[in-house]
Write a protein that holds these residues in place. Sequence first.
Motif, short mmCIF file in Angstrom:
data_model
loop_
_atom_site.label_atom_id
_atom_site.label_comp_id
_atom_site.label_asym_id
_atom_site.label_seq_id
_atom_site.Cartn_x
_atom_site.Cartn_y
_atom_site.Cartn_z
N THR A 6 40.12 8.83 -0.25
CA THR A 6 40.07 9.99 0.64
C THR A 6 41.45 10.59 0.84
O THR A 6 41.64 11.81 0.72
N VAL A 7 42.43 9.76 1.13
CA VAL A 7 43.79 10.26 1.34
C VAL A 7 44.30 10.92 0.07
O VAL A 7 44.89 12.01 0.12
N ASP A 8 44.05 10.30 -1.08
CA ASP A 8 44.52 10.89 -2.34
C ASP A 8 43.87 12.25 -2.59
O ASP A 8 44.55 13.20 -3.01
N ARG A 9 42.57 12.34 -2.33
CA ARG A 9 41.87 13.61 -2.56
C ARG A 9 42.36 14.69 -1.58
O ARG A 9 42.57 15.84 -1.98
N VAL A 10 42.55 14.33 -0.35
CA VAL A 10 43.00 15.28 0.66
C VAL A 10 44.41 15.78 0.34
O VAL A 10 44.71 16.98 0.44
N PRO A 367 39.04 20.23 -4.08
CA PRO A 367 38.47 19.55 -2.91
C PRO A 367 38.40 20.50 -1.72
O PRO A 367 39.22 21.41 -1.58
N ARG A 368 37.44 20.26 -0.85
CA ARG A 368 37.33 21.04 0.37
C ARG A 368 36.72 20.17 1.45
O ARG A 368 35.95 19.25 1.16
N PRO A 369 37.02 20.44 2.71
CA PRO A 369 36.43 19.63 3.79
C PRO A 369 34.96 19.97 4.00
O PRO A 369 34.52 21.09 3.73
N GLN A 370 34.21 18.99 4.47
CA GLN A 370 32.86 19.26 4.93
C GLN A 370 32.95 20.01 6.26
O GLN A 370 33.71 19.62 7.14
#
Length: 404
Positions: A6-10, A367-370
């Motif tokens: 998660t941290v890597d993707r963000v 990537p994008r947030p939900q």
Amino acid sequence: MERSLTVDRVLRGELCTGCGLCASVAGPAIGMEVVPPGYNRPRQAAPISDEAEQVIAQTCPGAVVTPWSKDEQIDPCWGPWRQVLTGHATDETVRYEGSSGGVLTALLIHALATGLVDRVIHVRADPHSPTRNIITCSRTAEEVLTGAGSRYTGSSPLAGIDQALSQGGAIAFVGKPCDVSALRSFATLDPRVDQHVRLMLSFFCGGMPSHDGVLRILAKLGVEPQEVAAFRYRGQGWPGTAAATTHDGRVEKMSYAASWGDHLSKEVQFRCKICPDAVGGAADIACADAWYGDERGYPSFAEQDGRSLILARTEVGERLLADASGAAVISTQAIDIGEIGLMQPAQANRKRLVRARVAALSTMFQPRPQMRGTLVERASKEASARDKLRNFLGALRRIATNNK
């Protein structure tokens, strides 16, 4: 787990808000650091557990935004609400020191005085580096007042939340909308949040500038960073001025219109440009500048007595407002929710264009947030097709050129 996916993707998607919750959840495996051009970001130095990764995935505001409550009245731009008011602190010092009418500061002081909370977690200037921020725990009115006024640079108020919860007691938390969103999500996984955090307050956020923004202000003022003994981004009047005080007693000032409009706003991080909840929709109470419009209908930044916009979003917030009003700590006047757009037109415009900007991320496989439950689609219907197309193409261009 070796790495936090998660941290890597963000981080890869430039979706990090710098809140620090991942660092608190992962313990020493993740720490917060300042990276160019001056944003707070996590750095993983050791493996984390699968359990920690699951918590991060469900709470990180760069991965998921807390859905707005459906228990209240709800507006696609302004979020859930029970009451919409304007007002100000009745204590003239509190009103003067605050960024608008001093209402957030007054409410925190009242919450301490009545025993609703025993301490306040909030941001104040770093005494060793006055243009930067530290997270502090205040237990007195004087300590709260020291932290009054906006601080337009990186802060990570959730980096120590695990320790704060472990200490027990009754906490008031003040943070950016994304900080409060993350804490609300964390509350669904850790019962200590609801047990000990009795009050969550936030504000309308124009975005988090990098620290390079304040360096631009200092350069314009002719002040070297090492000369600064104190720095105020706003406050001491409404809207107040940015002010650098040097070690030899010199004070250099810049208007809010110039400091924010010409410098800080140009340094806002990418995640803020696609924020579906810049209005503190997950807070108990959110405050903002209740700007008066000028003859053209735009907010006027002329100096005058401070006035806050106040939205009570939960029963907890509504009770606090009633108690503070009854004790004459704040003076308020009810307004129609439709009037907010006259005071905060930029916030309305940004929310209406979030969907178009996020669509560009999807198109480019970024990537994008939900954002489910924040009424992004409904808000988008209020924007013109031309504006949505322009923002979609602009976001595509920034992504393609890596110029987010």
